[in-house]
Design a protein around this motif. Structure first.
Motif, PDB file in Angstrom:
ATOM      1  N   THR A 172      12.997   8.669  -6.319  1.00 40.45           N
ATOM      2  CA  THR A 172      12.816   8.344  -5.146  1.00 40.45           C
ATOM      3  C   THR A 172      14.148   7.446  -4.603  1.00 40.45           C
ATOM      4  N   GLY A 201       0.943  -0.846  -0.080  1.00 40.98           N
ATOM      5  CA  GLY A 201       0.003   0.374   0.145  1.00 40.98           C
ATOM      6  C   GLY A 201       0.945   1.215  -0.132  1.00 40.98           C
ATOM      7  N   TYR A 202       2.613   1.042  -0.298  1.00 45.03           N
ATOM      8  CA  TYR A 202       3.293   2.338  -0.193  1.00 45.03           C
ATOM      9  C   TYR A 202       3.083   2.907  -1.636  1.00 45.03           C
ATOM     10  N   PHE A 203       2.840   4.174  -1.511  1.00 45.55           N
ATOM     11  CA  PHE A 203       3.319   5.096  -3.220  1.00 45.55           C
ATOM     12  C   PHE A 203       4.472   5.252  -3.102  1.00 45.55           C
ATOM     13  N   ILE A 204       5.937   5.146  -3.856  1.00 46.34           N
ATOM     14  CA  ILE A 204       6.810   5.866  -3.692  1.00 46.34           C
ATOM     15  C   ILE A 204       6.844   6.168  -5.374  1.00 46.34           C
TER      16      ILE A 204
END
Length: 125
Positions: free
Chosen positions: A9, A2-5
């Protein structure tokens, strides 16, 4: 997970925290080098380029430390020679009970107070 990177980055992995995580390691603050060797499993083969994350301080895959293969070949010879040729003693004012085990975090992990080990040449070797 569920992380947005965002693209481009730069991600830093906190290997210091991973190495001391009690959810990942049994007694993480105790010096137990045998934890990295599955000696009961005869088919276990150490692979620096695979999924063996105990080597994560040296990187992984194509971006691993370039010196690991050389160190893996030479370390055993050098360490064996030093152990065979010398008896090692602690400095006169240090005992195993009073030894400082604190570390100093920087680009690399170092002992906060350096340990002085005194080599004594083994007679007849």
């Amino acid at each position: 997970m569920g992380y947005f990177i965002p693209k481009d980055t730069q991600v830093f992995v906190n290997t210091w925290a991973i190495g001391r995580d009690p959810d990942a390691w049994d007694e993480p603050l105790v010096f137990k080098p045998e934890r990295f060797c599955d000696c009961d499993n005869k088919s276990y083969k150490t692979d620096y380029k695979g999924q063996h994350y105990e080597f994560i301080p040296f990187g992984a895959g194509r971006r691993m430390c370039a010196g690991v293969p050389l160190a893996h070949r030479i370390l055993h010879l050098v360490l064996g020679s030093l152990l065979h040729r010398f008896d090692w003693e602690l400095d006169s004012n240090v005992t195993p009970l009073t030894m400082d085990m604190k570390d100093n975090l920087g680009i690399t992990m170092r002992k906060f107070e350096p340990l002085l080990a005194v080599p004594k040449l083994v007679v007849g070797s």
